[in-house]
Design a protein around this motif. Structure first.
Motif, PDB file in Angstrom:
ATOM      1  N   GLY A  37      16.004   0.944  23.159  1.00 13.19           N
ATOM      2  CA  GLY A  37      16.988   0.314  22.288  1.00 13.19           C
ATOM      3  C   GLY A  37      17.599  -0.952  22.864  1.00 13.19           C
ATOM      4  N   GLY A  38      17.162  -1.346  24.070  1.00 10.76           N
ATOM      5  CA  GLY A  38      17.640  -2.586  24.659  1.00 10.76           C
ATOM      6  C   GLY A  38      18.850  -2.454  25.557  1.00 10.76           C
ATOM      7  N   LEU A  39      19.252  -1.233  25.885  1.00  9.55           N
ATOM      8  CA  LEU A  39      20.416  -1.031  26.745  1.00  9.55           C
ATOM      9  C   LEU A  39      19.996  -0.954  28.211  1.00  9.55           C
ATOM     10  CD1 LEU A  39      22.358   1.675  24.686  1.00  9.55           C
ATOM     11  CD2 LEU A  39      22.806  -0.788  24.774  1.00  9.55           C
ATOM     12  N   LEU A  40      20.882  -1.421  29.082  1.00  8.19           N
ATOM     13  CA  LEU A  40      20.634  -1.353  30.515  1.00  8.19           C
ATOM     14  C   LEU A  40      20.831   0.080  30.997  1.00  8.19           C
ATOM     15  CD1 LEU A  40      20.167  -2.884  33.225  1.00  8.19           C
ATOM     16  CD2 LEU A  40      22.657  -3.122  33.366  1.00  8.19           C
ATOM     17  N   ALA A  41      19.851   0.619  31.709  1.00 10.10           N
ATOM     18  CA  ALA A  41      19.944   1.963  32.289  1.00 10.10           C
ATOM     19  C   ALA A  41      19.870   1.832  33.800  1.00 10.10           C
ATOM     20  CB  ALA A  41      18.812   2.855  31.777  1.00 10.10           C
ATOM     21  N   ARG A  42      20.906   2.313  34.472  1.00 11.53           N
ATOM     22  CA  ARG A  42      20.927   2.224  35.921  1.00 11.53           C
ATOM     23  C   ARG A  42      21.794   3.335  36.483  1.00 11.53           C
ATOM     24  NH1 ARG A  42      24.317  -3.412  36.774  1.00 11.53           N
ATOM     25  NH2 ARG A  42      26.369  -2.720  36.082  1.00 11.53           N
ATOM     26  N   ALA A  43      21.648   3.577  37.786  1.00 10.12           N
ATOM     27  CA  ALA A  43      22.446   4.603  38.452  1.00 10.12           C
ATOM     28  C   ALA A  43      23.913   4.229  38.386  1.00 10.12           C
ATOM     29  CB  ALA A  43      22.007   4.745  39.911  1.00 10.12           C
ATOM     30  N   ALA A  44      24.772   5.263  38.303  1.00 13.18           N
ATOM     31  CA  ALA A  44      26.210   5.004  38.262  1.00 13.18           C
ATOM     32  C   ALA A  44      26.661   4.229  39.499  1.00 13.18           C
ATOM     33  CB  ALA A  44      26.974   6.323  38.151  1.00 13.18           C
ATOM     34  N   ARG A  49      19.504   1.024  43.042  1.00 14.61           N
ATOM     35  CA  ARG A  49      18.206   1.401  42.493  1.00 14.61           C
ATOM     36  C   ARG A  49      17.704   0.352  41.520  1.00 14.61           C
ATOM     37  NH1 ARG A  49      18.480   7.350  40.123  1.00 14.61           N
ATOM     38  NH2 ARG A  49      17.403   6.304  38.445  1.00 14.61           N
ATOM     39  N   ARG A  50      16.395   0.328  41.325  1.00 16.52           N
ATOM     40  CA  ARG A  50      15.842  -0.555  40.291  1.00 16.52           C
ATOM     41  C   ARG A  50      16.375  -0.143  38.928  1.00 16.52           C
ATOM     42  NH1 ARG A  50      11.511  -0.170  43.922  1.00 16.52           N
ATOM     43  NH2 ARG A  50      10.744  -2.205  44.615  1.00 16.52           N
ATOM     44  N   GLU A  51      16.651  -1.127  38.107  1.00 16.80           N
ATOM     45  CA  GLU A  51      17.225  -0.868  36.800  1.00 16.80           C
ATOM     46  C   GLU A  51      16.178  -1.034  35.707  1.00 16.80           C
ATOM     47  OE1 GLU A  51      20.449  -3.636  36.781  1.00 16.80           O
ATOM     48  OE2 GLU A  51      21.584  -2.538  38.301  1.00 16.80           O
ATOM     49  N   THR A  52      16.370  -0.335  34.611  1.00 18.09           N
ATOM     50  CA  THR A  52      15.416  -0.388  33.504  1.00 18.09           C
ATOM     51  C   THR A  52      16.153  -0.680  32.205  1.00 18.09           C
ATOM     52  OG1 THR A  52      15.615   2.004  33.136  1.00 18.09           O
ATOM     53  CG2 THR A  52      13.866   1.274  34.623  1.00 18.09           C
ATOM     54  N   ILE A  53      15.393  -0.994  31.179  1.00 23.74           N
ATOM     55  CA  ILE A  53      15.924  -1.233  29.845  1.00 23.74           C
ATOM     56  C   ILE A  53      15.403  -0.136  28.923  1.00 23.74           C
ATOM     57  CG2 ILE A  53      16.065  -2.835  27.907  1.00 23.74           C
ATOM     58  CD1 ILE A  53      17.493  -3.815  30.377  1.00 23.74           C
ATOM     59  N   THR A  54      16.301   0.487  28.186  1.00 25.65           N
ATOM     60  CA  THR A  54      15.906   1.553  27.265  1.00 25.65           C
ATOM     61  C   THR A  54      15.175   0.950  26.072  1.00 25.65           C
ATOM     62  OG1 THR A  54      17.908   1.455  25.918  1.00 25.65           O
ATOM     63  CG2 THR A  54      17.995   2.797  27.925  1.00 25.65           C
ATOM     64  N   ALA A  71      27.737   5.068  29.582  1.00 28.51           N
ATOM     65  CA  ALA A  71      28.786   4.473  30.407  1.00 28.51           C
ATOM     66  C   ALA A  71      29.288   3.212  29.723  1.00 28.51           C
ATOM     67  CB  ALA A  71      28.259   4.149  31.807  1.00 28.51           C
ATOM     68  N   THR A  72      30.550   2.898  29.922  1.00 27.84           N
ATOM     69  CA  THR A  72      31.146   1.706  29.340  1.00 27.84           C
ATOM     70  C   THR A  72      31.827   0.885  30.422  1.00 27.84           C
ATOM     71  OG1 THR A  72      33.273   2.774  28.906  1.00 27.84           O
ATOM     72  CG2 THR A  72      31.572   2.956  27.190  1.00 27.84           C
ATOM     73  N   LYS A  73      32.073  -0.378  30.106  1.00 31.35           N
ATOM     74  CA  LYS A  73      32.772  -1.247  31.051  1.00 31.35           C
ATOM     75  C   LYS A  73      34.171  -0.714  31.331  1.00 31.35           C
ATOM     76  CE  LYS A  73      34.180  -6.040  31.822  1.00 31.35           C
ATOM     77  NZ  LYS A  73      34.181  -7.421  31.271  1.00 31.35           N
ATOM     78  N   SER A 120      26.463   0.496  39.164  1.00 29.25           N
ATOM     79  CA  SER A 120      27.552  -0.144  38.425  1.00 29.25           C
ATOM     80  C   SER A 120      28.730  -0.452  39.335  1.00 29.25           C
ATOM     81  CB  SER A 120      27.999   0.759  37.266  1.00 29.25           C
ATOM     82  OG  SER A 120      26.949   0.957  36.345  1.00 29.25           O
ATOM     83  N   ILE A 121      28.963   0.410  40.313  1.00 32.11           N
ATOM     84  CA  ILE A 121      30.045   0.172  41.271  1.00 32.11           C
ATOM     85  C   ILE A 121      29.654  -0.918  42.258  1.00 32.11           C
ATOM     86  CG2 ILE A 121      31.457   1.201  43.093  1.00 32.11           C
ATOM     87  CD1 ILE A 121      32.120   2.268  40.312  1.00 32.11           C
ATOM     88  N   LEU A 122      28.458  -0.794  42.840  1.00 29.73           N
ATOM     89  CA  LEU A 122      28.037  -1.725  43.883  1.00 29.73           C
ATOM     90  C   LEU A 122      27.835  -3.138  43.353  1.00 29.73           C
ATOM     91  CD1 LEU A 122      25.467   0.487  45.838  1.00 29.73           C
ATOM     92  CD2 LEU A 122      27.861   0.049  46.400  1.00 29.73           C
ATOM     93  N   LYS A 123      27.513  -3.268  42.061  1.00 32.75           N
ATOM     94  CA  LYS A 123      27.281  -4.592  41.491  1.00 32.75           C
ATOM     95  C   LYS A 123      28.508  -5.159  40.788  1.00 32.75           C
ATOM     96  CE  LYS A 123      22.294  -4.559  41.245  1.00 32.75           C
ATOM     97  NZ  LYS A 123      21.095  -4.940  40.463  1.00 32.75           N
TER      98      LYS A 123
END
Length: 549
Positions: free
Chosen positions: A120-127, A113-118, A73-75, A130-133
């Motif tokens: 490789g250092g990327l943020l992984a979270r539910a789609a 949902r709780r978010e995690t870091i891959t 996903a991208t900004k 990204s909307i709610l935040k």
């Protein structure tokens, strides 16, 4: 008109405060977008390939068995989604509310949902996160239909108990302002009511005493609730809610608690249609509005006739959001990737034919097979409208048979018809292809709810359910049944709360409260063990289904 130009049009709609002007801009936006479907799709593909010329694309199937998938996903992609939503919303709301805008509030059951870091250092979270935040979700907005009873602190709380508890509490405090209840899936509305059933005594105690449940430990959320809602005890409100909830019959509970509610908003297509009878029961027959067809991969389309009957829902695909292709399906199709697949562009699909959806997105998916099966029902200007049929890869199979999700759901509907005269509803279901017996057979796990305890659903009724389900499945299945290659279908009735337990276990392992979908076929051993540990009765049919084509 390119995707970029369409985004500019979206921005123009955002700043307008006049309700009628917003609607007119929205109508113009949709007309421009849907009148040049083929041209826009061509430019979208050029834009995607140009912007991602140095990108290594991902190509794989979507999943439908409950396994997690990580989607890029991208900004820019998130901003496009919000621009589109802002532009289309005035049109949708006018179709729902008429010329006079709804000045009430929405009770929105959303949970991040709780978010995690891959690695490789990327943020992984539910789609949805990204909307709610995104600040655009909760900043001051001139549109009255973006007003929620749920504070952003409750929505952002990743502990689903604390989040849902406080959202319901806020919704009860503002009960006279609520004109709609919304969430992502219809199942989340049903589970929200089950949550209320389980926790209404604690909620009433909080309201009566003016003190907050000690289980609410999130510091920001607790401070907000105490300062804003818990200033004074309200014993009369608490007594009213308790009197409503203590009743055994919860038919029409939405309208009893929220007297000005006009409709429920959630996805009720595909496997979510299973929850329509329960939502009709709990709402007292309120309209069920399913607005958006979206996924983690990309936003796809909108239901431009939102007040239609749930069985008539079709989504108009938005041609600026991705490049769409379609694989024609027929009864002989298989998933063997060694076969060369025919791909049809969006402008050339045929009404009434089923297709598997394939997308190429701005965020890096190339000819990605979504696994969604769609059927065109018509066109909005030059843009096709699709009915969601089923997920492609959810099947049961024992002996050269192949039962799809839609076929299984049809069989469940037949069983529901048998139970209806006894005021009994199927709360939820899943299945398993059991090969421990010889021959193997289908096992259907059902959780039932009887509205009137005077009506007893005996073994003979459940055996009839087995029989009609057997008859409702496909020809190959019935042929194998008649030849004794497949054993009789088995219903295993589980105790009340079983599927809520499955949901809670999935959430504890990282699933989203609002985005979790009950798998309609389960194979994981720990899930089967949980289901089997809660079986209260088993039933088979003694008859053999007819096998004429």
């Amino acid at each position: 008109m390119s995707g970029t130009n369409i985004e500019v049009a979206a921005g123009e709609a955002t700043g307008a405060k006049d309700h009628n002007h917003d609607y007119e801009v929205s109508v113009q936006f949709l007309d421009e977008l849907t009148s040049k479907c083929d041209e826009i799709q061509g430019k979208v593909l050029i834009d995607i390939l140009t912007q991602n010329a140095e990108t290594e694309y991902l190509k794989r199937h979507g999943t439908s068995d409950g396994q997690r998938k990580v989607i890029p996903a991208t900004k820019v992609d998130m901003e496009m989604r919000l621009d589109l939503l802002t532009s289309v919303t005035p049109f949708i709301r006018r179709r729902i509310e008429g010329e006079e805008p709804d000045r009430g509030k929405a009770l929105s059951l959303f949970v991040t949902r709780r978010e995690t870091i891959t690695p490789g250092g990327l943020l992984a979270r539910a789609a949805l996160n990204s909307i709610l935040k995104n600040p655009r979700f909760y900043r001051d907005n001139p549109y009255p239909y973006n007003t929620n009873t749920s504070p952003i602190e409750a929505i952002h709380c990743s502990d689903h108990f604390q989040s849902i508890y406080t959202q319901l509490l806020c919704g009860i405090y503002q009960r006279n302002d609520v004109t709609r209840v919304k969430t992502i899936f219809g199942s989340s509305l049903v589970w929200g009511i089950h949550f209320l059933k389980t926790n209404y005594t604690d909620l009433c105690h909080d309201i009566s005493s003016g003190s907050l449940n000690p289980k609410i430990t999130d510091p920001c959320l607790r401070a907000l609730m105490v300062e804003t809602f818990m200033k004074h005890p309200q014993p009369e409100l608490a007594k009213f809610i308790e009197n409503v909830c203590v009743e055994e019959n919860w038919e029409g509970i939405f309208q009893k608690i929220w007297p000005n509610i006009k409709y429920l908003e959630a996805i009720v297509t595909g496997s979510m249609s299973q929850y329509i009878p329960m939502l009709d029961y709990y709402s007292g027959g309120l309209p069920l509005v399913s607005i958006k067809y979206s996924s983690s991969e990309c936003d796809l389309g909108f239901n431009l006739n939102p007040m239609c009957d749930p069985c008539d829902i079709s989504y108009t695909i938005m041609p600026n959001m991705a490049y769409y292709e379609f694989i024609p399906l027929n009864s002989e199709d298989c998933d063997d990737s060694s076969h060369r697949l025919e791909l049809i562009d969006m402008a050339n699909v045929e009404v009434g034919r089923e297709y598997e959806l394939v997308v190429t997105t701005f965020s890096g998916l190339y000819r990605y097979r979504m696994g969604d099966v769609l059927c065109p029902t018509g066109f909005y200007n030059s843009t096709p409208q699709f009915k969601f049929v089923r997920r492609k890869n959810v099947v049961l199979s024992i002996e050269n048979d192949s039962t799809t999700e839609s076929e299984l759901h049809k069989a469940i509907e037949m069983a529901s018809n048998v139970l209806q005269p006894y005021d009994t509803i199927i709360l939820d279901y899943t299945s398993n292809a059991c090969t421990k017996t010889i021959p193997g057979h289908y096992v259907i796990y059902l959780e039932l709810m009887t509205k009137n305890r005077a009506n007893v659903v005996g073994p003979d009724i459940l055996e009839e359910c087995c029989e009609v389900m057997d008859e409702a499945l496909g020809f190959i299945y019935r042929l194998r049944r008649a030849d004794r290659y497949i054993g009789p279908i088995e219903i295993r009735v589980v105790s009340n709360g079983t599927f809520e337990k499955l949901r809670d276990d999935a959430i504890s392992q990282g699933a989203s409260f609002t985005q979790f979908k009950m798998p309609r076929c389960v194979k994981l051993l720990h899930i089967l063990e949980l289901l089997d540990s809660r079986v209260v009765s088993t039933h088979f049919t003694s008859s053999v289904p007819h096998c004429r084509p």
